[in-house]
Structure formats: structure tokens, C-alpha cells
Design an enzyme around this catalytic site. Structure first.
Site, PDB file in Angstrom:
ATOM      1  N   SER A  15      46.116 -29.559 -12.079  1.00  0.00           N
ATOM      2  CA  SER A  15      46.339 -30.857 -11.453  1.00  0.00           C
ATOM      3  C   SER A  15      45.021 -31.505 -11.031  1.00  0.00           C
ATOM      4  CB  SER A  15      47.222 -30.661 -10.216  1.00  0.00           C
ATOM      5  OG  SER A  15      46.629 -29.713  -9.355  1.00  0.00           O
ATOM      6  N   CYS A 197      47.565 -20.277  -5.827  1.00  0.00           N
ATOM      7  CA  CYS A 197      47.116 -21.663  -5.927  1.00  0.00           C
ATOM      8  C   CYS A 197      45.647 -21.654  -6.348  1.00  0.00           C
ATOM      9  CB  CYS A 197      47.285 -22.352  -4.570  1.00  0.00           C
ATOM     10  SG  CYS A 197      46.568 -23.996  -4.495  1.00  0.00           S
ATOM     11  N   THR A 198      45.319 -22.582  -7.223  1.00  0.00           N
ATOM     12  CA  THR A 198      43.954 -22.663  -7.773  1.00  0.00           C
ATOM     13  C   THR A 198      42.849 -22.632  -6.717  1.00  0.00           C
ATOM     14  OG1 THR A 198      44.402 -25.043  -7.727  1.00  0.00           O
ATOM     15  CG2 THR A 198      44.442 -23.951  -9.880  1.00  0.00           C
TER      16      THR A 198
HETATM   17  N1  DGL Z   1      46.505 -26.908  -8.550  1.00  0.00           N
HETATM   18  C1  DGL Z   1      47.519 -26.821  -7.546  1.00  0.00           C
HETATM   19  C2  DGL Z   1      48.112 -25.400  -7.576  1.00  0.00           C
HETATM   20  O1  DGL Z   1      47.488 -24.465  -8.009  1.00  0.00           O
HETATM   21  C3  DGL Z   1      46.985 -27.145  -6.172  1.00  0.00           C
HETATM   22  C4  DGL Z   1      46.684 -28.612  -5.985  1.00  0.00           C
HETATM   23  C5  DGL Z   1      47.917 -29.481  -6.119  1.00  0.00           C
HETATM   24  O2  DGL Z   1      48.788 -29.486  -5.237  1.00  0.00           O
HETATM   25  O3  DGL Z   1      48.021 -30.130  -7.156  1.00  0.00           O
HETATM   26  O4  DGL Z   1      49.240 -25.242  -7.165  1.00  0.00           O
END
Ligand code: DGL
Length: 286
Positions: A15, A197-198
């Protein structure tokens, strides 16, 4: 015997820029592979959006990567991997897709087996936790495991604004936030805690200092992005898709909007300076 070689790039998307943490790991273990990364910086965050919106956005992200002729896709985004992977596999049956859920769950189950402690924690965005994908996968593999999920929505903006660990020193605000979110999990004496989460690897020290405070038997922290990068390598090997060319792979980075302070944020995630070109694309067209 000559090795098969597939010189098409690997696609990785997120994202936003957090998925560069998974790219960091992939670059280490797959140095020959070309990687095309897409970070949907114009529409981040996904983690607080509806399932329909996450499906639509991730479908467009996939379409973009496919237009770059990728041979396999790693969904670095914990939210997309939890909410939309089945949908994406269904509408893109011709391209192998790897998420971050399975490999992290397998590691957590192994840790639970080895420690004989079946309590497993998962921290992530609201969408990831409400979807319950980790709970489901672990429950189906080992029904004796108990999975405790906790959404930690403030962690993403804290990391984006640079309130990250500095080596073994925690940022004050992040530490306080971690205390707020994690004290109830600390009391559960988890065998492992999945960082689903990233962004969380950048505050791993802080999470560790809270979850393992005054603990003799420590909770192991599992980095879902790192585990998935290893799964990506295994999948490329098994499907005979590795690039065996004897040269260093290239990294191409695409984003959907300019990011204030891009180089600083991106280099935090990638773990090195950004000395390559970054291209902005119109993701709504895909
Ligand atoms: N990349 C999203 C994740 O790993 C975190 C950032 C978002 O909420 O888009 O869930």
C-alpha cells in the site's frame, strides 16, 4: 546440467513504502533477481479501508505489475495478503502469488511446538485483524494453538513520521504507544508474536522491549515480510523460475504519488540510500 533461467522480474507491492522492508530481505537472498516494486503511496493506508476498496486497489496494483511482465508476485502488504489474496488468486490464475500470512503462521506454529506454548499473538492493521486470516490459517493447521490478535493502528503513522527505533533505543512516543497496545498481550505469555504489518520491523526493538519486559522466557518476534521473502525464494526455486544470470539484479521502484521526505522514509525501510530513479504512475488507469 544447465540451469533454467527466467530473466523476468519479480513483482512486489504494498500500500505504500513499508513493503520496501520485504524488498530489503529479497535483495539479500535473491541478489540476481530483478525486482519491480510498486508502492501505492497516493492511496495509503489500506488498513482502515473496506474489503471492497482493498480488493479494487490491489487488483489495480496487480495489473500494473503484470504490465511489467513479472513472473511471480509477492504481496508485501499484510492487509492485502489477509483480505484479498484469495480474490487476487482467483482473478489472476496465471501468475503465482505469495502473501505474508502463510510463512509467518508456519514459523509461529513451529515456535509453539518447540516451546510447548500454544499462545500466539498477531499485531497488524485493523483490516488484517478483523479479517482473522492468521487465526484461520493457524487454527486449520493446529487447532491446539490459541491466536490473539490486536490491531495497532497508530504504529503505521508513527513509523511514517520517523518515530522509529534508533538501534537499540526506542522513540519515546512509540514506546508509550507500544505500552498502550501491547501490555495485555504481554500478560498472555505468548510463544511468539507475529509482526503482520510492513511497518513494524522498524519498531521491532520497541515492541520487543515491551512484550519481553521482565520476562525470563521470551516471546519470539516473527517478521512476516522476512519470512515471506524466504518463501518467495523457495517458490522461485521449486517452480524453476530463478534468474541464474551471473549479474546483480536491478530494482525498479514505482509509486502512485510523490511522498514528502521520500528518500528518508524509503531508505529507512530499504536499509540503504535511495540511489535509483523512482517513477510516478497513474494507478487508477490499471
Ligand atoms: N502496508 C500495510 C500493512 O502491511 C500498512 C499500511 C496501510 O495501512 O496501508 O498492513
Amino acid at each position: 546440467m544447465s540451469l533454467n533461467t527466467d530473466t523476468r522480474p519479480v513483482g512486489i507491492f504494498d500500500s505504500g513504502l513499508g513493503g520496501l522492508c520485504a524488498v530489503r530481505e529479497a535483495l539479500k537472498i535473491l541478489p540476481n533477481e530483478d525486482i519491480v516494486y510498486f508502492g501505492d503511496s497516493g492511496r495509503v493506508p489500506y488498513g482502515s479501508r473496506s474489503y471492497e476498496t482493498i480488493q479494487k486497489y490491489s487488483r489495480q496494483d496487480m495489473n500494473f505489475l503484470i504490465s511489467k511482465n513479472v513472473k511471480m508476485v509477492l504481496i508485501a502488504c499484510g492487509t492485502v495478503a489477509s483480505v484479498a489474496i484469495d480474490y487476487l488468486k482467483e482473478i489472476f490464475p496465471d501468475i503465482p502469488i505469495i502473501g505474508v500470512v502463510e510463512s509467518a503462521c508456519e514459523k509461529a506454529i513451529k515456535t509453539a511446538d518447540a516451546s510447548k506454548n500454544k499462545n500466539i499473538g498477531v499485531i497488524a492493521t485493523e483490516a488484517t485483524i478483523s479479517r482473522g486470516a492468521y487465526k484461520k490459517y493457524i487454527g486449520e493447521s493446529d487447532e491446539t494453538c490459541k491466536v490473539y490478535g490486536k490491531a495497532c493502528p497508530l504504529f503505521v503513522p508513527l513509523v511514517e513520521y520517523g518515530h522509529v527505533d534508533n538501534g537499540n533505543t526506542s522513540n519515546m512516543i512509540t514506546k508509550l504507544t507500544a505500552e498502550y497496545y501491547l501490555s495485555e498481550l504481554r500478560d498472555l505469555n505468548l510463544s511468539s508474536l507475529i509482526l503482520a504489518c510492513t511497518h513494524y520491523p522498524l519498531i521491532k526493538h520497541t515492541i520487543d522491549s515491551v512484550i519481553n519486559k521482565d520476562k525470563i522466557v521470551k516471546t519470539e518476534l516473527i517478521d512476516a515480510g522476512l519470512e515471506a521473502a524466504h518463501r518467495l525464494k523457495n517458490a522461485l526455486t521449486e517452480e524453476n523460475l530463478l534468474n541464474s544470470a551471473n549479474r546483480k539484479g536491478r530494482l525498479e521502484v514505482y509509486i502512485s504519488d510523490e511522498v514528502f521526505n521520500f528518500s528518508h522514509i524509503a531508505s529507512n525501510f530499504l536499509g540503504c540510500d535511495i540511489n535509483f530513479e523512482v517513477t510516478k504512475i497513474e494507478i487508477e488507469k490499471y
